[in-house]
Each structure stands twice: as C-alpha cells, then as structure tokens.
Design a protein around this motif. Sequence first.
Motif, mmCIF file in Angstrom:
data_model
loop_
_atom_site.group_PDB
_atom_site.id
_atom_site.type_symbol
_atom_site.label_atom_id
_atom_site.label_comp_id
_atom_site.label_asym_id
_atom_site.label_seq_id
_atom_site.Cartn_x
_atom_site.Cartn_y
_atom_site.Cartn_z
ATOM 1 N N HIS A 119 -7.581 -17.456 -6.449
ATOM 2 C CA HIS A 119 -8.488 -16.409 -5.972
ATOM 3 C C HIS A 119 -7.628 -15.197 -5.604
ATOM 4 O O HIS A 119 -6.773 -15.278 -4.720
ATOM 5 C CB HIS A 119 -9.284 -16.890 -4.763
ATOM 6 N N ILE A 120 -7.828 -14.095 -6.289
ATOM 7 C CA ILE A 120 -6.971 -12.917 -6.142
ATOM 8 C C ILE A 120 -7.787 -11.777 -5.555
ATOM 9 O O ILE A 120 -8.904 -11.489 -6.020
ATOM 10 C CB ILE A 120 -6.372 -12.490 -7.496
ATOM 11 N N ASP A 121 -7.235 -11.105 -4.577
ATOM 12 C CA ASP A 121 -7.915 -9.974 -3.959
ATOM 13 C C ASP A 121 -6.875 -9.017 -3.402
ATOM 14 O O ASP A 121 -5.688 -9.353 -3.287
ATOM 15 C CB ASP A 121 -8.849 -10.446 -2.845
ATOM 16 N N LEU A 122 -7.310 -7.823 -3.100
ATOM 17 C CA LEU A 122 -6.437 -6.813 -2.511
ATOM 18 C C LEU A 122 -6.783 -6.632 -1.038
ATOM 19 O O LEU A 122 -7.965 -6.538 -0.686
ATOM 20 C CB LEU A 122 -6.589 -5.465 -3.225
ATOM 21 N N PRO A 123 -5.798 -6.554 -0.193
ATOM 22 C CA PRO A 123 -6.092 -6.275 1.216
ATOM 23 C C PRO A 123 -6.402 -4.793 1.406
ATOM 24 O O PRO A 123 -6.217 -3.975 0.500
ATOM 25 C CB PRO A 123 -4.790 -6.658 1.924
ATOM 26 N N VAL A 124 -6.895 -4.456 2.558
ATOM 27 C CA VAL A 124 -7.101 -3.047 2.890
ATOM 28 C C VAL A 124 -5.739 -2.368 2.988
ATOM 29 O O VAL A 124 -4.859 -2.793 3.729
ATOM 30 C CB VAL A 124 -7.869 -2.915 4.222
ATOM 31 N N ILE A 125 -5.547 -1.327 2.182
ATOM 32 C CA ILE A 125 -4.249 -0.653 2.106
ATOM 33 C C ILE A 125 -4.305 0.612 2.954
ATOM 34 O O ILE A 125 -5.191 1.459 2.779
ATOM 35 C CB ILE A 125 -3.893 -0.313 0.652
ATOM 36 N N ARG A 126 -3.384 0.735 3.857
ATOM 37 C CA ARG A 126 -3.287 1.916 4.687
ATOM 38 C C ARG A 126 -1.833 2.366 4.745
ATOM 39 O O ARG A 126 -0.917 1.536 4.697
ATOM 40 C CB ARG A 126 -3.786 1.621 6.120
ATOM 41 N N PRO A 127 -1.595 3.651 4.808
ATOM 42 C CA PRO A 127 -0.209 4.123 4.863
ATOM 43 C C PRO A 127 0.467 3.711 6.167
ATOM 44 O O PRO A 127 -0.173 3.596 7.222
ATOM 45 C CB PRO A 127 -0.351 5.652 4.762
ATOM 46 N N VAL A 128 1.764 3.484 6.088
ATOM 47 C CA VAL A 128 2.564 3.137 7.248
ATOM 48 C C VAL A 128 3.165 4.428 7.811
ATOM 49 O O VAL A 128 3.937 5.104 7.147
ATOM 50 C CB VAL A 128 3.687 2.145 6.877
ATOM 51 N N VAL A 129 2.784 4.764 9.030
ATOM 52 C CA VAL A 129 3.248 6.002 9.670
ATOM 53 C C VAL A 129 4.337 5.643 10.679
ATOM 54 O O VAL A 129 4.127 4.844 11.593
ATOM 55 C CB VAL A 129 2.093 6.735 10.371
ATOM 56 N N THR A 130 5.488 6.227 10.500
ATOM 57 C CA THR A 130 6.612 6.031 11.404
ATOM 58 C C THR A 130 6.869 7.312 12.177
ATOM 59 O O THR A 130 7.156 8.357 11.573
ATOM 60 C CB THR A 130 7.890 5.625 10.636
ATOM 61 N N ARG A 131 6.702 7.258 13.468
ATOM 62 C CA ARG A 131 6.983 8.419 14.308
ATOM 63 C C ARG A 131 8.481 8.441 14.611
ATOM 64 O O ARG A 131 9.033 7.502 15.161
ATOM 65 C CB ARG A 131 6.177 8.346 15.601
ATOM 66 N N VAL A 132 9.150 9.514 14.252
ATOM 67 C CA VAL A 132 10.585 9.658 14.483
ATOM 68 C C VAL A 132 10.784 10.583 15.681
ATOM 69 O O VAL A 132 10.309 11.722 15.672
ATOM 70 C CB VAL A 132 11.310 10.217 13.239
ATOM 71 N N ARG A 181 -9.299 15.233 -7.817
ATOM 72 C CA ARG A 181 -9.655 13.807 -7.805
ATOM 73 C C ARG A 181 -8.557 12.976 -7.163
ATOM 74 O O ARG A 181 -8.834 11.958 -6.523
ATOM 75 C CB ARG A 181 -9.914 13.320 -9.230
ATOM 76 N N LEU A 182 -7.303 13.391 -7.333
ATOM 77 C CA LEU A 182 -6.204 12.649 -6.732
ATOM 78 C C LEU A 182 -6.268 12.715 -5.212
ATOM 79 O O LEU A 182 -6.042 11.709 -4.523
ATOM 80 C CB LEU A 182 -4.878 13.215 -7.238
ATOM 81 N N SER A 183 -6.598 13.883 -4.679
ATOM 82 C CA SER A 183 -6.733 14.016 -3.231
ATOM 83 C C SER A 183 -7.863 13.142 -2.701
ATOM 84 O O SER A 183 -7.716 12.463 -1.675
ATOM 85 C CB SER A 183 -6.981 15.486 -2.872
ATOM 86 N N ARG A 184 -8.986 13.129 -3.407
ATOM 87 C CA ARG A 184 -10.118 12.300 -2.980
ATOM 88 C C ARG A 184 -9.815 10.810 -3.131
ATOM 89 O O ARG A 184 -10.194 9.984 -2.287
ATOM 90 C CB ARG A 184 -11.352 12.686 -3.797
ATOM 91 N N MET A 185 -9.112 10.445 -4.187
ATOM 92 C CA MET A 185 -8.767 9.051 -4.415
ATOM 93 C C MET A 185 -7.859 8.513 -3.312
ATOM 94 O O MET A 185 -8.072 7.400 -2.801
ATOM 95 C CB MET A 185 -8.072 8.908 -5.784
ATOM 96 N N LEU A 186 -6.858 9.289 -2.918
ATOM 97 C CA LEU A 186 -5.945 8.833 -1.876
ATOM 98 C C LEU A 186 -6.667 8.649 -0.542
ATOM 99 O O LEU A 186 -6.377 7.719 0.210
ATOM 100 C CB LEU A 186 -4.796 9.828 -1.728
ATOM 101 N N GLU A 187 -7.608 9.531 -0.253
ATOM 102 C CA GLU A 187 -8.324 9.423 1.013
ATOM 103 C C GLU A 187 -9.265 8.225 1.004
ATOM 104 O O GLU A 187 -9.379 7.513 2.001
ATOM 105 C CB GLU A 187 -9.106 10.707 1.284
ATOM 106 N N GLU A 188 -9.946 7.981 -0.102
ATOM 107 C CA GLU A 188 -10.923 6.904 -0.143
ATOM 108 C C GLU A 188 -10.273 5.535 -0.288
ATOM 109 O O GLU A 188 -10.765 4.544 0.259
ATOM 110 C CB GLU A 188 -11.898 7.149 -1.298
ATOM 111 N N LEU A 189 -9.174 5.445 -1.028
ATOM 112 C CA LEU A 189 -8.539 4.154 -1.261
ATOM 113 C C LEU A 189 -7.542 3.778 -0.176
ATOM 114 O O LEU A 189 -7.455 2.622 0.232
ATOM 115 C CB LEU A 189 -7.830 4.150 -2.623
ATOM 116 N N PHE A 190 -6.764 4.767 0.280
ATOM 117 C CA PHE A 190 -5.660 4.466 1.181
ATOM 118 C C PHE A 190 -5.813 5.084 2.570
ATOM 119 O O PHE A 190 -4.956 4.892 3.424
ATOM 120 C CB PHE A 190 -4.339 4.940 0.577
ATOM 121 N N GLY A 191 -6.875 5.864 2.771
ATOM 122 C CA GLY A 191 -7.025 6.532 4.055
ATOM 123 C C GLY A 191 -5.962 7.587 4.293
ATOM 124 O O GLY A 191 -5.629 7.895 5.441
ATOM 125 N N LEU A 192 -5.414 8.163 3.226
ATOM 126 C CA LEU A 192 -4.346 9.158 3.315
ATOM 127 C C LEU A 192 -4.918 10.533 3.011
ATOM 128 O O LEU A 192 -5.387 10.793 1.905
ATOM 129 C CB LEU A 192 -3.218 8.815 2.334
#
Length: 452
Positions: A119-132, A181-192
Amino acid sequence: MEKPPRYRLSEAEKDALLVEQAALIERLAARVAELEALVGKPRKTSANSHIPPSQDGPGGASRKADAKRRRKPRPSRPGVSRPLADDPDRTERRLAECCPHCGTAVPEAAQRCRHRYDHIDLPVIRPVVTRVELFGGRCGDCGRRYRAAPPAAMPPGTPFGPGIRALLAYLHHSHHVGFERLSRMLEELFGLTISEGAIANALRRMGVAFDTACAAIKAKLLGAPVIASDETTTRVNGVTHWQWVFHSGQAVLHTIAPGRGRAVPAGILGGHRPEVWISDRYAGQQELGRVHQVCLAHVLRDVQYAIDCGDTVVAPKIRDHLRWAIRVGKRRPGLKDSTLAAYAAKAERDLDALVGVPAAHPAGRELQRLVKAWRGKFFVFLADRRVPPTNNGSEQEIRPSVVFRKVTNGFRSDWGPDIHAGYRSVIGTARRQGQSAWTAIRDLIGGTFAVA
C-alpha cells in the motif's frame, strides 16, 4: 487619376499602351502556366517533406486515423502486477482471530502468510524552515562589534534552499510548468508561498552554475570523434531565434542564438574538426567535419514526395534501397568487418545504378539530381560503426524544447534562453551517464555535478 479615352490618345501613346498590355498578358500567362503545373501535385506534409506535423492541416488527423486503422492489431500480452518494494518503510502483519467459516479460534502458530501486497501513499509534504540566529556582541579588547559566521549550507540572502531551487528548475524546464501555475502548485501541494518574481530570481541565479557546467560539457563534446547537430526555432522577447543542439556519445550541448547561419556551429567548434559530422542537408551544417553523414530519414521524406507526385520507376527503388541500408545498419553489431564492407560496396554500387536509370517523370529526375548532389554522404554509417544512419538522436534531444516553446510561447527575458539551454545541456549529458534529470539538477545546485 483616370486615363483619357483611347480616341484621344496619340499614336505614340497607343503604341505604349499596347506594349504595356502585352507585358501584362505575358506575366499573367506565365502565372497561369505556373498554377497549371501545380495542379495535381500532392500537398507537402510531414510524411513527405520537412514540414512539422503541426502544419499538416485538417487532413493530417484523418490520414493518421486511416493509417491507424490499417495497422495490424497488436498481439495480447500476459498480465503483470506491480512488483513489491525491496525495502518497505513499514510492515503491517495481520493475524486471523477465528475461522470466518465456523468461528473456531485459530492459534498464531498455525498461520502463515497467504497474501502479500504493498500500500503506497504520500505523506503531507511541508517545507522545513530553519531559523538561523547569528549571535554576537562587542569585543572587550578592541571594542569592535563581531557576529557569528552563518552556516555554510545556509548563507544569508535567498531563503530558498537547494532543494526548492532544483524543484523550480525541474518543474519549469522539464515539465513546462509556467511561473503562474508553478507558484500555485507549490502553495497547494507543499504549503510554500513563493511569488512569480521570486521564481524568476531563483532561476536567474543559476546562470553561473550552468555556465560552469556547459564549459565542461563543451570540452567533453569537442573531444568526441563523432558529433551530431540539429536546430529549431524559438522565441525570445517576441523575436525568432534558433536553438541548436550538439551531441556525442557522452555530452549534449544546447545553445540559443539569434541566427541560423554557419557561424553558430563554427563558433562552438572553434576550429575543431570532428572525424564525422551528422546532420540534415541544411547549408549551415555542411563541411564541419572531415566526413559528413546526412540524415537518411530526411532523404526518405523527399523520396516519398517524389512517389506521391507520380514517379513509379526511380523513387520506389531508391526508397527500398535506403530502407535496406538502414536495416543493415541496425544489424552492424552482429556483422563482421568484411561482411559490412561488402554491404557498403553493394550500397554504393546499387545507388549508382539507380541514379543512372532514365527517369521519365519530372519528380524522378529531380530526385536523381538531389541524390547526385549528396552522393558521397549517404552510407558513411556502413563504413564506420560509430555513426548512425539518421539524425534522430538530435531530434530527440531537441523535441522537449519544442514542447517547451509551444507551451510557454518562448522566453520573455534576456537571461531565460541561456538558463534553458544550460538546463537541457546538463540533463542531456547526465542522461547519457545514467542519471535522471532530477538527480542531475540537484547535483548541479549542490555543487557536485561533474562530467564523466
């Protein structure tokens, strides 16, 4: 201004008018003869000329449908299922508690695996933000301010790391996703959230890395004994430009130039003269190598046009002969050198005989004239095993850029063509080294891309 009535004209004016009318009648007669000569000739399409399939017109789809109906049905194949993963991330073991038929409890020791699937699935993908946070202060000795050095992998400036930049380049240039479309795709898929301008800036900053990689690719290309090339149109700021591709067994180099002239490939070669040059019969592609192999696929289209025009004597025999030579070329790995040399001699001898056959049809005579003009460039691949009989490799390399042009309608910046040409060069070269486009662009952004 209206002309005066003829009865008011002088004799000299009447003679001048007669001469003018005679010249007009002569031009019209020549035009009528030209149009009459065209009546009955077949229309040029992608099957019998260099016209792309997109310009075949309304009848192109029906002709392809007829060809598909005439095609033999493909034999059935045995069914297959997706293979199980070699290293699953997690295994879910389910044991039966009781018999589903009679309800008797069943022990664990008596059970064995009866069915296994993934059974194959994708988890919710979110960007990793590192505060420096860079700490510092004022030196108690010299009194000057100081601050800690930033991490080498996270310098200040653009907030987007190499993974995001590689993804932007990959989606835009490999899958032709526009900025909006790339800007919209990143926001909808990755929350970026990333704007179109930020995407453009991220791609533009890759120019230095692409220039460095293309310099290494060019050096690798110029060391190859066999080089093939092709070109196609593109649009830069609404103006027609030309995208060229040069490739060998280990390197692929793209460049976009304002012109289509010989100066472009000559500038790439820089005085280097490869042993064999492969291209179509365009004048700008000639005399660039010691030996030239023309694309027989292009020649076969001209042969097909002569057949469509009505030539039933010369053109069909030349078509069959060229197809036979191409089939021999596909069998080269299993042929001895002596056998291949005999085939090469036969190919030359038979083509000479076909050129000498008296052609009654004008299309056949024109085809013979074309073959004579390129006589020594047809069967180089039968004398050199490294040479393919067609230039299909160049067309395959340049076809993704044609799709990119049709989807995006070209480039709207001065730096865009260089980025695209660099991207196609990097992933084309990486593919010949057994790497995927995604791996190649990640290595480039990470600074580890190398031309083997």
